[in-house]
Design a protein around this motif. Structure first.
Motif, PDB file in Angstrom:
ATOM      1  N   VAL A   1       1.218  -1.286  -0.007  1.00  0.00           N
ATOM      2  CA  VAL A   1      -0.214   0.257   0.158  1.00  0.00           C
ATOM      3  C   VAL A   1       0.570   1.668   0.018  1.00  0.00           C
ATOM      4  O   VAL A   1       1.552   1.011   0.551  1.00  0.00           O
ATOM      5  CB  VAL A   1      -0.609   0.106   0.899  1.00  0.00           C
ATOM      6  N   GLU A   2       0.343   2.147  -0.495  1.00  0.00           N
ATOM      7  CA  GLU A   2       1.086   3.536   0.110  1.00  0.00           C
ATOM      8  C   GLU A   2      -0.260   4.237  -0.349  1.00  0.00           C
ATOM      9  O   GLU A   2      -1.440   3.952  -0.321  1.00  0.00           O
ATOM     10  CB  GLU A   2       1.505   3.814  -1.561  1.00  0.00           C
ATOM     11  N   PHE A   3       0.197   6.228   0.495  1.00  0.00           N
ATOM     12  CA  PHE A   3      -0.694   6.634   0.364  1.00  0.00           C
ATOM     13  C   PHE A   3      -0.324   8.007   0.379  1.00  0.00           C
ATOM     14  O   PHE A   3       1.252   8.106   0.493  1.00  0.00           O
ATOM     15  CB  PHE A   3      -1.790   6.567   1.945  1.00  0.00           C
ATOM     16  N   LEU A   4      -1.123   9.174   0.900  1.00  0.00           N
ATOM     17  CA  LEU A   4      -0.395  10.375   0.810  1.00  0.00           C
ATOM     18  C   LEU A   4       0.343  11.136   2.320  1.00  0.00           C
ATOM     19  O   LEU A   4       1.712  10.976   1.633  1.00  0.00           O
ATOM     20  CB  LEU A   4      -1.474  11.474   0.162  1.00  0.00           C
ATOM     21  N   PHE A   5      -0.160  10.998   2.461  1.00  0.00           N
ATOM     22  CA  PHE A   5       0.373  11.548   4.244  1.00  0.00           C
ATOM     23  C   PHE A   5      -0.238  11.036   5.713  1.00  0.00           C
ATOM     24  O   PHE A   5      -1.223  10.364   5.563  1.00  0.00           O
ATOM     25  CB  PHE A   5      -0.392  13.534   4.032  1.00  0.00           C
ATOM     26  N   PRO A   6       0.885  10.155   5.953  1.00  0.00           N
ATOM     27  CA  PRO A   6       0.473   9.349   7.358  1.00  0.00           C
ATOM     28  C   PRO A   6      -0.169  10.081   8.481  1.00  0.00           C
ATOM     29  O   PRO A   6      -0.129   9.701   9.670  1.00  0.00           O
ATOM     30  CB  PRO A   6       1.789   8.566   7.312  1.00  0.00           C
ATOM     31  N   TYR A   7       0.436  11.635   8.287  1.00  0.00           N
ATOM     32  CA  TYR A   7       0.924  12.192  10.317  1.00  0.00           C
ATOM     33  C   TYR A   7      -0.887  12.656  10.223  1.00  0.00           C
ATOM     34  O   TYR A   7      -0.711  12.591  12.056  1.00  0.00           O
ATOM     35  CB  TYR A   7       1.146  13.852   9.442  1.00  0.00           C
TER      36      TYR A   7
END
Length: 259
Positions: free
Chosen positions: A32-38
Motif C-alpha cells: 500500500v501507499e498513501f499521500l500522508f500518514p501524519y
C-alpha cells in the motif's frame, strides 16, 4: 509482472481510512501507499500493516499548508527550516512503518521567485535530505507533476527530474514515474520509461483524462504493462487512481491486463 500497491488515499474511500488496509488485503494487494500518514500515530498504522501482512511502499513528506494550496516545500525560499523539520518527521514515520521510499514534493513556486533561485534551493534541500535519509535506509524520490492538475508546480518533466538525480546520486535519489502525469505533460510513455528506467525507483498508474482506473481512458495499458516487464522494472506500481465507481467493483482491470 508488476507488483501492485493500492493507494489508500484514493482507493477504498467507501470506508474509514484505517479500515482500508484490510480492504486492500482482501482485494489481493500486498503493498500500500498513501499521500500522508501524519493524521494518525505511526504505531496505529504499523499495527494495521502488520496485521494484514502488507508492505508500506511509499508516502509523502509533509507538504506545508495543504489546505491553503501548498504542495511541498523543497523549492520554496525562506522555508528551509520547515523543510528540515518535515523531513525528520517523515523519517520517523518511515522507520516505524519500515517504508524504504519517501516522496519529497517540490512545491508550487510563488510568482515573484526567479526559477534559478527555486532551482538552487531545491537542489540544496534534496542534497541535504538524501544525506539524512540514506543512513536510515530510506531513498528520497521526486515526481514530475503535470500543470493541468497542479499549476505552477516546480518539477514537470522526466528529463528535469533525471538531471537532478544524476547530480545528487542515483543511489540516494530516485524518480517517481507516474504514467498519468507523463501522458498529460509529455506523452510517449514507454519511450520515456525506457530512457529513464535507470533512475526510476517507483511507478504509479491512472488513466487519462479522468484519472480513473486503467482501461477507462486513452492509454494502451496492455503495452505499457508489458514494457514494464520487458525493461526489467522490479519496483512497486502504485495504483494512484480515483475509482470511477465502487473500488472493488472496478478492479476487473487487473484480470483484463493479466495482473
Amino acid at each position: 509482472m508488476p507488483r501492485l500497491a493500492a493507494n489508500l488515499s484514493m482507493m477504498f474511500n467507501e470506508m474509514p481510512f484505517l479500515d482500508r488496509f484490510a480492504a486492500a488485503r482482501q482485494a489481493g494487494f500486498e503493498g500500500v501507499e498513501f499521500l500522508f500518514p501524519y493524521e494518525f500515530p505511526a504505531a496505529d498504522l504499523r499495527q494495521r500493516l502488520r496485521g494484514e501482512g502488507l508492505t508500506q511502499v511509499l508516502f509523502n513528506m509533509p507538504p506545508g499548508d495543504w489546505a491553503g494550496g501548498e504542495r511541498g516545500l523543497a523549492s520554496l525560499p525562506g522555508r528551509q527550516g520547515e523543510f528540515h523539520e518535515s523531513l525528520k518527521r517523515a523519517l520517523d514515520y518511515a522507520t516505524e512503518l519500515d517504508c524504504r521510499q519517501v516522496h519529497c514534493m517540490a512545491g508550487i513556486v510563488p510568482p515573484d521567485v526567479q526559477p534559478g533561485t527555486a532551482a538552487a534551493i531545491y537542489a540544496a534541500n534534496l542534497a541535504w535530505a538524501t544525506e539524512l535519509a540514506a543512513p536510515a535506509g530510506v531513498k528520497i524520490v521526486i515526481e514530475p507533476i503535470n500543470h493541468r492538475d497542479m499549476p505552477g508546480y516546480f518539477l514537470n518533466t522526466q528529463a528535469q527530474g533525471a538531471a537532478i538525480i544524476d547530480a545528487i546520486g542515483r543511489d540516494r535519489l530516485g524518480l517517481q514515474f507516474d504514467v498519468y502525469h507523463v501522458q498529460i505533460t509529455e506523452g510517449d510513455i514507454t519511450k520515456r520509461m525506457e530512457k529513464y528506467m535507470p533512475v526510476i525507483a517507483h511507478m504509479q498508474i491512472a488513466d487519462v483524462p479522468a484519472r480513473n482506473e486503467p482501461g477507462t481512458g486513452e492509454i494502451g495499458w496492455g503495452y505499457v504493462f508489458r514494457r514494464m516487464d520487458e525493461l526489467g522494472y522490479q519496483g512497486w506500481v502504485g495504483c494512484e487512481y480515483r475509482p470511477a465507481g465502487e473500488t472493488v467493483a472496478g478492479l476487473g482491470w487487473r484480470a483484463q491486463f493479466g495482473l
